[in-house]
Scaffold this motif. Structure first.
Motif, short mmCIF file in Angstrom:
data_model
loop_
_atom_site.label_atom_id
_atom_site.label_comp_id
_atom_site.label_asym_id
_atom_site.label_seq_id
_atom_site.Cartn_x
_atom_site.Cartn_y
_atom_site.Cartn_z
N UNK A 103 7.52 -11.85 2.73
CA UNK A 103 8.05 -11.12 3.88
C UNK A 103 8.82 -9.88 3.41
N UNK A 104 9.01 -8.90 4.29
CA UNK A 104 9.74 -7.70 3.88
C UNK A 104 11.20 -8.00 3.56
N UNK A 105 11.74 -7.26 2.59
CA UNK A 105 13.15 -7.38 2.23
C UNK A 105 13.49 -8.55 1.33
N UNK A 106 12.48 -9.16 0.69
CA UNK A 106 12.78 -10.28 -0.21
C UNK A 106 13.29 -9.78 -1.55
N UNK A 107 13.82 -10.71 -2.35
CA UNK A 107 14.44 -10.36 -3.63
C UNK A 107 13.45 -9.69 -4.59
N UNK A 108 12.24 -10.21 -4.67
CA UNK A 108 11.24 -9.69 -5.61
C UNK A 108 10.90 -8.24 -5.26
N UNK A 109 10.72 -7.97 -3.98
CA UNK A 109 10.38 -6.62 -3.54
C UNK A 109 11.51 -5.64 -3.85
N UNK A 110 12.74 -6.09 -3.67
CA UNK A 110 13.88 -5.22 -3.97
C UNK A 110 14.02 -4.95 -5.46
N UNK A 111 13.71 -5.95 -6.29
CA UNK A 111 13.79 -5.77 -7.75
C UNK A 111 12.74 -4.76 -8.21
N UNK A 112 11.51 -4.93 -7.70
CA UNK A 112 10.42 -4.04 -8.08
C UNK A 112 10.64 -2.65 -7.49
N UNK A 113 11.22 -2.57 -6.29
CA UNK A 113 11.56 -1.30 -5.67
C UNK A 113 10.38 -0.52 -5.12
N UNK A 114 9.50 -1.22 -4.40
CA UNK A 114 8.35 -0.55 -3.78
C UNK A 114 8.33 -0.83 -2.28
N UNK A 115 7.51 -0.05 -1.56
CA UNK A 115 7.40 -0.25 -0.12
C UNK A 115 6.69 -1.57 0.16
N UNK A 116 6.95 -2.10 1.36
CA UNK A 116 6.42 -3.43 1.72
C UNK A 116 4.90 -3.45 1.75
N UNK A 117 4.26 -2.41 2.27
CA UNK A 117 2.80 -2.40 2.36
C UNK A 117 2.17 -2.48 0.97
N UNK A 118 2.73 -1.76 0.00
CA UNK A 118 2.22 -1.81 -1.37
C UNK A 118 2.52 -3.17 -1.99
#
Length: 196
Positions: free
Chosen positions: A141-156
């Motif tokens: 889901x958007x805004x999860x820890x992994x996405x924030x660490x990687x630092x990319x947009x949700x669609x990517x």
């Protein structure tokens, strides 16, 4: 927490809270339950699924240990470290003790059973999100820890997630085993050629 005296006196049960406590929610908890029930099911396809589901959260946890290893280690951190360690050891033991069979073509228990089990896992994760029991059990889901660490947009992130989990991670077990068997077959043929 659920106050049992309150439930007994008032007859009121907060089912949302009951499900929050009783149901396995994050990915590693789902893996723990899968690992615990796998000996009772005792099928190669379920052991394959167990290895795939358990190893990923354990590796992610130890690759990014901030979740469990902090300056002050409380019971929650000890519990998290212990369960992820057991998950890692359990998933490796399932594979090394010969419980799994990662071949694309099998006479018994075809590979589509693992695909169905993984589909059920993600369906369960979506159920937890829709029922508002867990915000993001499988980290897609958007805004999860992994996405924030990687630092990319949700669609990517979502495209990378789908390609990694469904294309690379789950397929790598079968591919590694295929290459291992192919290498073994090649060595056997070379030895036969040398001996004749």
């Amino acid at each position: 927490m659920i106050n049992s005296n309150y439930i007994l006196e008032s007859g009121h049960i907060d089912w949302h809270h009951v499900f929050y406590i009783l149901l396995p929610r994050p990915w590693y908890a789902l893996g723990c339950w899968t690992l615990m029930i796998s000996p009772f099911i005792n099928r190669k396809s379920f052991y394959n699924y167990t290895a795939m589901v358990c190893l990923l959260p354990a590796i992610v946890f130890f690759a990014y240990p901030e979740a469990g290893f902090k300056n002050i280690i409380r019971f929650e951190e000890v519990y998290s470290i212990t369960t992820h360690t057991l998950l890692l050891i359990g998933s490796i033991l399932v594979m090394t003790l010969g419980k799994t069979d990662f071949r694309y073509k099998r006479s018994k228990e075809p590979v589509w059973i693992e695909i169905l089990l993984i589909t059920l896992l993600f369906s369960y994760g979506i159920f937890l999100i829709i029922a508002d029991i867990e915000k993001d059990p499988l980290f897609f889901m958007p805004g999860n820890d992994v996405m924030e660490i990687v630092g990319i947009k949700y669609s990517i992130y979502l495209v990378i997630y789908v390609v990694f989990v469904f294309g690379l991670w789950n397929n790598s077990y079968y591919l590694i085993n295929y290459l291992r068997l192919k290498n073994k077959e090649t060595k056997t043929l070379k030895q036969k050629d040398l001996s004749s």
